[in-house]
Structure formats: C-alpha cells, structure tokens
Design an enzyme around this catalytic site. Sequence first.
Site, PDB file in Angstrom:
ATOM      1  N   HIS A  87      -6.384   9.979  -0.684  1.00 63.01           N
ATOM      2  CA  HIS A  87      -7.031   9.474   0.704  1.00 63.01           C
ATOM      3  C   HIS A  87      -6.181  10.128   2.151  1.00 63.01           C
ATOM      4  O   HIS A  87      -7.076   9.725   3.146  1.00 63.01           O
ATOM      5  CB  HIS A  87      -7.242   7.974   0.991  1.00 63.01           C
ATOM      6  CG  HIS A  87      -6.251   7.182   1.485  1.00 63.01           C
ATOM      7  ND1 HIS A  87      -6.283   6.483   0.451  1.00 63.01           N
ATOM      8  CD2 HIS A  87      -5.846   6.822   1.997  1.00 63.01           C
ATOM      9  CE1 HIS A  87      -5.151   5.668   0.339  1.00 63.01           C
ATOM     10  NE2 HIS A  87      -5.196   5.885   1.856  1.00 63.01           N
ATOM     11  N   ASP A 132       1.416  -1.364   4.791  1.00 65.32           N
ATOM     12  CA  ASP A 132       1.750  -0.038   3.879  1.00 65.32           C
ATOM     13  C   ASP A 132       3.204   0.437   3.632  1.00 65.32           C
ATOM     14  O   ASP A 132       4.796  -0.489   4.212  1.00 65.32           O
ATOM     15  CB  ASP A 132       2.098   1.762   5.248  1.00 65.32           C
ATOM     16  CG  ASP A 132       0.328   1.353   5.545  1.00 65.32           C
ATOM     17  OD1 ASP A 132      -0.174   0.527   5.132  1.00 65.32           O
ATOM     18  OD2 ASP A 132       0.352   2.746   6.266  1.00 65.32           O
ATOM     19  N   ASP A 171       0.668   4.979  -0.124  1.00 61.71           N
ATOM     20  CA  ASP A 171       0.541   6.461  -0.342  1.00 61.71           C
ATOM     21  C   ASP A 171       0.925   7.763  -1.304  1.00 61.71           C
ATOM     22  O   ASP A 171       2.138   7.802  -0.693  1.00 61.71           O
ATOM     23  CB  ASP A 171       0.182   7.216   0.916  1.00 61.71           C
ATOM     24  CG  ASP A 171      -0.510   6.104   2.040  1.00 61.71           C
ATOM     25  OD1 ASP A 171      -1.871   5.782   1.925  1.00 61.71           O
ATOM     26  OD2 ASP A 171      -0.365   5.870   2.868  1.00 61.71           O
ATOM     27  N   HIS A 208       1.521  -1.076   0.132  1.00 59.76           N
ATOM     28  CA  HIS A 208      -0.247   0.299  -0.143  1.00 59.76           C
ATOM     29  C   HIS A 208       0.730   1.350   0.243  1.00 59.76           C
ATOM     30  O   HIS A 208       1.545   1.681   1.063  1.00 59.76           O
ATOM     31  CB  HIS A 208      -0.522  -0.243   1.368  1.00 59.76           C
ATOM     32  CG  HIS A 208      -2.118   1.108   1.386  1.00 59.76           C
ATOM     33  ND1 HIS A 208      -2.870   1.818   0.368  1.00 59.76           N
ATOM     34  CD2 HIS A 208      -1.702   2.430   1.469  1.00 59.76           C
ATOM     35  CE1 HIS A 208      -3.491   3.360   0.996  1.00 59.76           C
ATOM     36  NE2 HIS A 208      -2.519   2.921   1.498  1.00 59.76           N
ATOM     37  N   ASP A 230      -8.107   1.345   1.895  1.00 59.18           N
ATOM     38  CA  ASP A 230      -7.722   2.642   3.055  1.00 59.18           C
ATOM     39  C   ASP A 230      -7.980   3.595   3.346  1.00 59.18           C
ATOM     40  O   ASP A 230      -8.532   4.512   4.620  1.00 59.18           O
ATOM     41  CB  ASP A 230      -5.927   2.840   2.885  1.00 59.18           C
ATOM     42  CG  ASP A 230      -5.171   3.129   4.137  1.00 59.18           C
ATOM     43  OD1 ASP A 230      -5.566   2.796   5.686  1.00 59.18           O
ATOM     44  OD2 ASP A 230      -4.792   4.102   4.420  1.00 59.18           O
TER      45      ASP A 230
HETATM   46 ZN   LIG Z   1      -3.145   4.116   2.994  1.00 60.72          ZN
END
Ligand SMILES: [Zn+2]
Length: 1014
Positions: free
Chosen positions: A439, A296, A47, A45, A159
């Site tokens: 997000h 993550d 971000d 994951h 998420d």
């Molecule tokens: Zn995230």
Amino acid sequence: MLDVYSLIPFDNPDGGVWKQGFDITYKSYEWDTEPLQVFVVPHSHNDPGWLKTFDDYFRDKTQYIFNNMVVKLKEDSRRKFMWSEISYLSKWWDVIDTQKKDAVKSLLENGQFEIVTGGWVMPDEAGPHYFALIDQLIEGHQWLEKNLGVKPQSGWSIDPFGHSPTMAYLLKRAGFSHMLIQRVHYAVKKHFALHKTLEFFWRQNWDMGSVTDIFCHMMPFYSYDIPHTCGPDPKICCQFDFKRLPGGRVGCPWGIPPETIYLGNVQNRAQMLLDQYRKKSKLFRTKVVLAPLGDDFRYSERTEWDQQFKNYQLLFDYMNSQPQLNVKIQFGTLSDYFDALDKADKNSGKSSQSVFPVLSGDFFTYADRDDHYWSGYFTSRPFYKRMDRVMESHLRTAEILYYFALRKAQKYKISKFLSSSHYTALSEARRNLGLFQHHDAITGTAKDWVVVDYGTRLFHSLMNLKKIIGDSALLLILKDKHTYDSYSSNNFLEMDLEQKSQDSLPQKNIIRLSAEPRYLVIYNPSEQDQNSVVSVYVSSPTVQVSSATGIPVEIQVSAVWDTADAISQTAYEISFLAHIPPLGLKVYKILESASSKSFLADYVLYNGKTEVKGIFNIKNIKSAEEGIMLENSFIKLRFGQYGLMQEMMNKEDGKHHVVKLEFSWYGTSNKKDKSGAYLFLPDREARLYGYTTLPFVRVMRGRIYSEVTSFFDHITHRVRLYNIQGVEGQSVEISNIVDIRKEYNREIAMRISSDINSQNRFYTDLNGYQIQPRVTMSKLPLQANVYPMTTMAYIQDAEHRLTLLSAQSLGVSSLKSGQIEVIMDRRLMQDDNRGLGQGVHDNKITANLFRILLEKRSVTNLEEEKKSVSYPSLLSHITSSFLNHPVFPMIEKVSSPTPQLLGEFSPLMSSLPCDIHLVNLRTIQSKVGHGHSDEAAFILHRKGFDCQFPSRDTGLLCSTTQGKILVQKLFNKFTVESLTPSSLSLMHSPPDARNISEINLSPMEISTFRIRLR
Ligand SMILES: [Zn+2]
C-alpha cells in the site's frame, strides 16, 4: 453503502475528546452479569518499503523485531504477538539458525505468535488487479505452508487507504472467516458507531444468498496507533503507550506522558484505562473488546518489549484481581478476539441468528479528516501503475507457457530446460510483483528512491519473464523437442518490445529482413480464439508475411515516425491480422520480398508538414476546416480541427452521439493544505486545456487500421480504429503519451462529454473484478467524488452505455451528467502531511492506454437501474482483456541452423466459454528444496455479465455454457492426470477433495484447482 452515504450529512461537527465521534457514556453496573472481556493485541506494522526501501527497513528495524520477539515472548507465556507481511518473515527466515526457527514454530504452536492474512504484503485495495492480489496471497500462503505449516484464519488490513469488497471475497475464498479493516471515512465510522454496526457480515453486492459473507471488524477511531485504539480519548490512550515514557524518543502530543506502573498508581491507572475500554465497548454489540497495541515498526528494541509487556501485565493483574471491576483482560491475538466474539454471539441466546448486520459495498473514497480525501493516490506515479499491468500480463503468460513447457520437457527429458533457472526467476518475479502491491508501492506514495527500488525490481523481473516466455514458447513450438538444447542458450525467440531502463517506455525492436525467411511466433494470452492485429517494425517496406504453410497474408505498411513530422528511413511498421488459437502459439514467416498483399498507408498532415515523404503518399493541409473522419464497419468518428474526437456514430443504429474528448488541468488549493501523493485538494473545477495555435495533426488511413494523432505540448494523443470484423473493431483505442515534467502543482485529466443522460450515476470497477455503482454527490467536495478505476468506468441511460476501458489504474469521476473524467498524471511540489515528507515530482514520460466502447442497450425497468449491482457486457469484458492481455509477438533471432517449427501450438481443445477467464496456471512449489512440483494451480474466474445488450454480431468467437466445463474436453496436447478442488490460495482442500471430471462455476466465482498435466 450507497444508502449509508445518502443518510450521512457529512457535516463534521466537533465530537469532543473523540473529535470525529461523540460522547460515550455508560452505567457502571452494565457488566455486572457479563464481564467485559478485553484482548490487548500487540502488533507491529511493517511497510515493505515507504520512507526506506524494503531491504533498508529490514536491516534497520524488522530483523530486530523478529529477533527480540523470539526472546521476549519466551520469557512469559502470557505474552502474544502478531505478524502479517510474509515478505519480511521470509527474508528473516533465510538468515536465521534452526534454533530460532524452532523457537518460532513453538510460539506459533502454543498460540503466542499468530500470522494474520499471511499475504506477501498488506496490499493496497484500490490500484491492484485481482490477478496480483491473488498471486501475492498464494505466494505468502505457499511460503507459510512450506516453512511453518500454519494456515492464517483472520484478515488484518489496518493501513490501506480505503477498503475493497474484492479483498473480502478473496479472503473468504481462501478460507478465512474473519477480517479487520481500519481506514474508512471518519463520517462513515461515526455513523456505524452510532448504530453499532462496526462489526458486520460483509456480503458481495451480487450475492443473492449469503455464501460470500465474511465477518468484518471495522476499527472505530482515527488511526491504528495506540492513542487511537484503547478508547475514544487519545489523550488518555497515549498514556498507555509505554514506549512514550519520559526520556524516550517519542512523547505524547496531547501533553500528558505515560507513567510506569507500580503499586502506588496501579489502581488509578487501571481505572483510567478501563474507562476507555468500557467506552469503546459501547460501540459494539458484544462485551468483548479488541484493543490493538502497536504502530509502525514497533517492538524493534528490547526495552520497548519490556516497557509494554511488563506495564500492561501489572495493569491486567490488578484488574483481574478486582471482582467489582467485572473485567477479564489479557494479551491476545486477532483470532483470540474473534473466537471469544463468536462464543459471545452464540451465547447471546435470542435465536440461532447472529446479532450482526449484513453490509454490501465498498469503503472508497477514504477521508481521515475534514475535506482531506485520499483520491490523489489513485493516480500518483502513473508510469509505474501502467508498468505493473504490463508486468502482470508478462507474469501470467510466463506462468502458463512455463507450465506447459515444463510438462513437455519432463516428457521428452529435455535436461537443458529442466535444469534451467527459470523456476527461480519465476518465483522471484511473483515476489517482486507481490511487493509492488504493497500500500505504499502501487499507490505511488513512497520516497523517490524507494519508487526506483520498486521499479528496478519490476524491470529486472520483466526481463527474466521475457526470457522464460521465449524459451518456453520455443520448446512448445519446436517440431523436434530434442533439438531444443541447441537453441535455448542464445534466447532464440525475442520479444518484440524492449524496455531499456526501469523508467523508460517500451520500444519496438526492428526486425532485420533478408531474403531468408525468419519466424515470427505469436502467443495468444486469451483463453478464447482470437483475431488480433499484430504490428511489428521491420527494416524494409518490401516485405512479405506468410503463414507457416507459405500462404501470404494481407499486410499494411505504415511509416515509423522518429518525431512528430519526420519519417524514419530505416524502419517501417507492418500490421496484419493473426488468427491464434486460445493460449496458443501461431507461426508466421517474414522475409524481404515484393508482395501483392501489401498495402501502403496514406497520410494527411494538418497544420504542419514533413519534408521527406519516402515511399508514402502524404498530403499537407493547412487546417482541418471540414473535420476529420475515421470509420470502419461498426463505427464512424468525427474529429474537430484540434484532432480531438467530437462525435461517434454507431452504425448499428445509425445514431450520431456527441462523444467529445478534451483535456483539462487541475491546480491545487491555495489554502494551507495542498494536494500531494495521497490527497487530492483541487483549487476548483478543472480548466480546459488551452491552445494558442492549432496542434499538428497527423491522420493515417490504412487497410488494417486508421488513426488520428494530435501533438499537444503535454500530450501526444492518438485515436485508432481497427478495420476488422472482430471484437477489436468495435471500440476506439486511445493512447496518450503524457509529459508534465515542466509543470508546477498541476494535474492533467482527460474528459469525455457525451449526450448520455447519466445524471449523477456512474459505475467503476474494483480491482478488475466487479462493478461498483457510484452516485456523484453535491454535498461532498469534488475530490470525494473521485474513485479508483482499475479496468473500467461507464455511464448509461435507458438506451446506451458508454464505457471507458483502461489498461492501468487511475482516478476517475463523473462530475456532470454524460461525463467521464480520468486523471492521467499529477505533479505536486509539496508534502500533504501524511508522513511521506515530499511531493510527487519525479514524473516520467507516461503512457496511458484506453478504449472507448459505445453500446446500445435495452432497459425495460428503470428502477432496476438503481440497484446496487451492475455488470459489464460480454463485449466489454473481452475488450478489456484485449487491453490488459495483448498478444505477444516474438521474433526468431538470426540463427543457424534454422530449426523446424510446428505451424501452431494449440493446448486447448477449443476456446473456453466466453465468460470464463483463466486467471493463472501457476506451477506449484515442490515440498522440498527450492524447485517446482509437477502440479499447478489452475485458477478460473466465471465473469458476471449483463445480458441486456442486444445480441448482435459481436465478433465473439466463443459461447457460454452456464459455467460448466468438462475436464476431459479442456486440453488438446495434454492429458489431465488429476484435477482436484482447492481453496483460492491452495491453503485448504475440501475434505472430500478428489478428482473431478466436471467443473461448475457460479457467476462471479473464482476457484482454484490443483491440476497435473501429462
Ligand atoms: Zn503501511
């Protein structure tokens, strides 16, 4: 979902090892006839910005994940991996050699590597408007088509902090058949697990059939990390996250570390893990299990690839070799899982019907534990939530005008426009807006400097978009297109609003007047004819505005205030009513000259005074004991002595309504856990905003509009009424400039209290696309009853509906009958323990813009009210589009020679039907190189609306046509060379895709067409 909420006790008992669930048991013979099929799905994951900026994450982590993937997947063809954020993949793609690119392509081809969702980011689902959700999906899918030729099939959203059915609809329209969600209220998860409804067909609440159904898998446990994905017991599952082997940087918080798998322990460890898979399987209806294996920024180091893949392979080999275990286990991707599941569903034998239930509704407001509701982020960093919406209206306008201008430039061979860098800047703007839908971006949940990074990107693109809008408008409005070359370089048309930095509010430019007329060009972003008030600042009060043909128009001259009580001596505001064709440009001339058509605004000041009056008639009055009134032909408003609205009279029925506006404060809980960027944990109900002295109140009355402005310590509150016959005159505009930079752990809200008997029901929109009915529940804490509002919220009783329309996403609630409360800003000094590691105290001076609409309605059946579906009225839709897509005034920069402009540019033959919205007209990339093609994505939305509002003179300049549009009657200055249906994100064309001559849209439908204009 409302039914589910009424069933759940929300009592939060201790469920044992699965804390928020229950004990799961099984009999070992349950898989004797049909083995358990397990797909272990490695994922990472990433971000695009959170604790680090997008670029820093890429440099420190993401590039290594990709680099290692190429090597490590090649080593063993049984290994698999999954990716979703195209923002990162494309960044990596730009710096790698062809050898690596070929390796990626072959991994995709043989199914070892899969792209899931494939949007630019994994967007938040509460704050974003559907315009931006679609745009970032197209951007990702277009990139995939061009560079990899793959079409994702499954949605992966692990998420985002709560889930919206709008996302389900958009994925379905983009051609997806399956999706996965994760962050859902723990009590809802438990309820679904008990009823084995974690997998369901998600249907839109307005869908009477099943056309919108998409299969959805909801992850059952607390998190998407490995301790919470193999089964119910995190203490066991953590031992199968081999990155946590002793000696590494991370351990297992449950105390028992993983063991490297070898011959001596494989039997025992396999038994342990299988037990978890079997228990997880008991929560689902088929014997196929999904076991995600990631977290993550995982798989950035080579050792981690080895640790996970080698140890798991040993476990798989052992399990698969023991027939008595009745298990088939392997690495897989999300689509491998869904394929196996579909097969199992089909073979279940009973009937042709699927074993899965159907569900409608949404998954807000999310709680991950106890009373920790994630309703704070609906409002966090509201400055940027507003800027996002401004950016969207600029991007849409730039896209539409650019495509029109591009076609003209090609026709007239305007090389300067064709060779401009506009398309590059446009795609960069799409990507910057897309990145902000992430997000942790629009949610306001990133570190301070990451917020600045997002803001700087938006700001940079906003400047570029203004240039594209100005240049495109110029080309379209020029009488002789060939003269374009002499004007474009100095940006002939300039936007009237200017933002000086990424964190400042936009300011109006002052137009220097002279006796020489200057052009004022106004763009109407609406697809309908529009009468709209245009206000600009000028250098002199002696001013005349006339149409292109020289006919003067009526103008209101108002004061520009440097401070609350000081009138500017160098700037004046002029306002006039412009009538502009749909998606068109209208030219006016403005010059310094006495005009019989200009009217000065009058002022009354309460509780303060001004020394210098200038040309205006200003009365100073001690206090407003008699109350202040504003009225136009639709509405009459009464204000109290604080300058706050108290009563609203709808002239249509002559009834007086209590519509009382107040401000209030929330503090934060004095317990250990306090409010932060994500969580809203208030100390108690809001306290009313207090005053020690009467505020300074400025009342202005004018020919075009009148307003009351009140100056409080933390808010400059302005209520404006337009004195015009059209749509704009039927609602009340509210602007709040909020500044809470000196506060400590406080949140500020605006509350509207009315005599509408709404009881515990209210309605909020999701992503500006649909309305979700809400019930305020006393069994839930206050913060659970706060919901996201993207564009509107309303309350109603049998006779009236009161709508609060919003120009930015914020958190909203209706805690008492007749009330709507919106949280406008929050300043919280501490972290709320969700990984961010800081509070939110980088507050800016923030502008919030709203409208209030009070409508009379006639309801015959009150039971109907309890239905799970509701729609705004047409008037409400159009009012919302006024807020979100205001007209663009552009001023001619002093130039010589003065060009000849057309009086107007009117690209449509007539207004589109009232319920049809042109979402975008988005130039499609070329198949080769970095440029554009001559096609565009023509995206239309047929809005759903409620007909239970008496048809009256709503001032709508359009009609409806049951969703039917004749293609040849669409455009005025252009010929439609081709128009073919496509999937939402251009990924698929229907097999029988051919030129169509008629468009037919169902209510609520959003459809994309490929269009080529000439
Ligand atoms: Zn995230």
